[in-house]
Scaffold this active site. Structure first.
Site, PDB file in Angstrom:
ATOM      1  N   GLU A  50     106.162  79.031  47.770  1.00  0.00           N
ATOM      2  CA  GLU A  50     107.038  78.893  46.599  1.00  0.00           C
ATOM      3  C   GLU A  50     108.506  79.055  46.975  1.00  0.00           C
ATOM      4  OE1 GLU A  50     103.560  80.299  43.469  1.00  0.00           O
ATOM      5  OE2 GLU A  50     105.299  81.600  43.720  1.00  0.00           O
TER       6      GLU A  50
ATOM      7  N   HIS B 269     107.827  84.457  36.163  1.00  0.00           N
ATOM      8  CA  HIS B 269     106.779  84.092  37.124  1.00  0.00           C
ATOM      9  C   HIS B 269     106.821  85.043  38.313  1.00  0.00           C
ATOM     10  CE1 HIS B 269     104.402  81.584  39.905  1.00  0.00           C
ATOM     11  NE2 HIS B 269     105.302  81.922  40.810  1.00  0.00           N
TER      12      HIS B 269
ATOM     13  N   ARG C 209     107.091  91.446  31.080  1.00  0.00           N
ATOM     14  CA  ARG C 209     106.429  90.583  30.092  1.00  0.00           C
ATOM     15  C   ARG C 209     106.210  91.299  28.770  1.00  0.00           C
ATOM     16  NH1 ARG C 209     102.432  87.523  34.380  1.00  0.00           N
ATOM     17  NH2 ARG C 209     103.681  85.620  34.589  1.00  0.00           N
TER      18      ARG C 209
ATOM     19  N   THR D 223      99.558  88.534  32.449  1.00  0.00           N
ATOM     20  CA  THR D 223     100.000  87.199  32.023  1.00  0.00           C
ATOM     21  C   THR D 223     100.295  87.160  30.523  1.00  0.00           C
ATOM     22  OG1 THR D 223      98.572  86.278  33.743  1.00  0.00           O
ATOM     23  CG2 THR D 223      99.368  84.747  32.057  1.00  0.00           C
TER      24      THR D 223
ATOM     25  N   LYS E 294     111.823  82.406  33.355  1.00  0.00           N
ATOM     26  CA  LYS E 294     111.406  81.156  32.717  1.00  0.00           C
ATOM     27  C   LYS E 294     112.376  80.765  31.579  1.00  0.00           C
ATOM     28  CE  LYS E 294     106.503  81.686  33.965  1.00  0.00           C
ATOM     29  NZ  LYS E 294     105.105  81.734  33.445  1.00  0.00           N
TER      30      LYS E 294
ATOM     31  N   ASN F 173     105.902  83.438  28.686  1.00  0.00           N
ATOM     32  CA  ASN F 173     105.828  84.840  29.094  1.00  0.00           C
ATOM     33  C   ASN F 173     106.956  85.307  30.002  1.00  0.00           C
ATOM     34  OD1 ASN F 173     105.028  83.448  31.304  1.00  0.00           O
ATOM     35  ND2 ASN F 173     103.027  84.420  31.528  1.00  0.00           N
TER      36      ASN F 173
ATOM     37  N   TYR G 273     103.221  73.878  40.073  1.00  0.00           N
ATOM     38  CA  TYR G 273     102.025  74.436  39.422  1.00  0.00           C
ATOM     39  C   TYR G 273     100.761  73.644  39.762  1.00  0.00           C
ATOM     40  CZ  TYR G 273     104.544  77.853  36.515  1.00  0.00           C
ATOM     41  OH  TYR G 273     105.277  78.933  36.057  1.00  0.00           O
TER      42      TYR G 273
ATOM     43  N   ARG H 218     104.230  92.011  40.903  1.00  0.00           N
ATOM     44  CA  ARG H 218     103.247  91.701  39.849  1.00  0.00           C
ATOM     45  C   ARG H 218     103.105  92.889  38.892  1.00  0.00           C
ATOM     46  NH1 ARG H 218     101.165  86.385  39.330  1.00  0.00           N
ATOM     47  NH2 ARG H 218      99.710  87.456  37.953  1.00  0.00           N
TER      48      ARG H 218
HETATM   49  N1  UDP Z   1      99.348  80.021  31.126  1.00  0.00           N
HETATM   50  C1  UDP Z   1      99.073  79.473  29.892  1.00  0.00           C
HETATM   51  N2  UDP Z   1      97.840  79.699  29.328  1.00  0.00           N
HETATM   52  C2  UDP Z   1      96.878  80.429  29.942  1.00  0.00           C
HETATM   53  C3  UDP Z   1      97.143  80.970  31.212  1.00  0.00           C
HETATM   54  C4  UDP Z   1      98.389  80.746  31.779  1.00  0.00           C
HETATM   55  O1  UDP Z   1      99.925  78.802  29.309  1.00  0.00           O
HETATM   56  O2  UDP Z   1      95.776  80.592  29.382  1.00  0.00           O
HETATM   57  C5  UDP Z   1     100.669  79.797  31.742  1.00  0.00           C
HETATM   58  C6  UDP Z   1     101.560  81.055  31.734  1.00  0.00           C
HETATM   59  O3  UDP Z   1     102.904  80.658  31.563  1.00  0.00           O
HETATM   60  C7  UDP Z   1     101.301  81.613  33.127  1.00  0.00           C
HETATM   61  C8  UDP Z   1     101.196  80.323  33.956  1.00  0.00           C
HETATM   62  O4  UDP Z   1     100.502  79.413  33.105  1.00  0.00           O
HETATM   63  O5  UDP Z   1     102.342  82.470  33.552  1.00  0.00           O
HETATM   64  C9  UDP Z   1     100.434  80.457  35.255  1.00  0.00           C
HETATM   65  O6  UDP Z   1      99.166  81.024  34.981  1.00  0.00           O
HETATM   66  P1  UDP Z   1      98.538  82.164  35.907  1.00  0.00           P
HETATM   67  O7  UDP Z   1      97.102  82.307  35.536  1.00  0.00           O
HETATM   68  O8  UDP Z   1      98.868  81.863  37.336  1.00  0.00           O
HETATM   69  O9  UDP Z   1      99.305  83.481  35.417  1.00  0.00           O
HETATM   70  P2  UDP Z   1     100.439  84.358  36.135  1.00  0.00           P
HETATM   71  O10 UDP Z   1     100.168  84.336  37.608  1.00  0.00           O
HETATM   72  O11 UDP Z   1     101.763  83.725  35.782  1.00  0.00           O
HETATM   73  O12 UDP Z   1     100.299  85.729  35.533  1.00  0.00           O
HETATM   74 MG    MG Z   2      99.873  82.770  38.914  1.00  0.00          MG
END
Ligand code: UDP
Ligand code: MG
Length: 139
Positions: free
Chosen positions: A127, A116, A103, A92, A10, A113, A50, A86
């Site tokens: 994707e 992705h 992360r 996250t 990112k 974070n 997204y 993951r």
């Molecule tokens: N995100 C955020 N606030 C939140 C949750 C997610 O800004 O409360 C952002 C963060 O950059 C995250 C992305 O949105 O990586 C996608 O969210 P997701 O729940 O899919 O998390 P990920 O799969 O990336 O762990």
């Molecule tokens: Mg996600």
């Protein structure tokens, strides 16, 4: 067992020059890179990427963030790719991410974070095809 996933370094991590270290961690964890490019996403592309989060309160903030600078898109291959990648990313929220995860090491906050990763085999395919043409992928 499905063997591909999509990763994206990112804008925060690209700006701070963490890309080399992050790619090294991905390769050291046994992933093969089938596609890689530095790209600046448009707002429209980010909204589409997204779209699953369109009703979440952080959606527009996420679109702003992911378009705030270039990202590095990665098409990755490994046995059990989605799950293993993951685990390498961590939770996250970097504060909740396990020690040694990308992360934990490089993320700033739950929003900003560093990286992705696809959350399912189905989304990995979607994707990768969203971000790469066939000509940009090896196998
Ligand atoms: N995100 C955020 N606030 C939140 C949750 C997610 O800004 O409360 C952002 C963060 O950059 C995250 C992305 O949105 O990586 C996608 O969210 P997701 O729940 O899919 O998390 P990920 O799969 O990336 O762990
Ligand atoms: Mg996600």
């Amino acid at each position: 067992m499905a063997n591909i996933t999509f990763g994206m370094i990112k804008p925060d991590a690209v700006k701070k020059n963490y890309s080399g270290k992050i790619i090294d961690m991905i390769l050291s964890a046994g992933f093969k890179i089938n596609g890689m490019k530095l790209i600046q996403l448009t707002k429209e592309q980010a909204k589409q990427f997204y779209l699953v989060h369109k009703d979440r309160p952080f959606y527009m903030e996420l679109v702003e963030y992911i378009t705030s600078g270039p990202v590095i898109a990665l098409a990755l291959e490994k046995d059990n790719a989605v799950q293993d990648y993951r685990i390498l990313l961590g939770a996250t929220d970097p504060l909740e991410a396990a020690d040694g995860t990308i992360r934990k090491l490089f993320g700033e906050s739950k929003a900003v974070n560093a990286i992705h990763g696809s959350d399912s085999d189905e989304n990995a395919k979607i994707e990768i095809s969203f971000m790469f043409s066939n000509l940009e992928l090896v196998s």
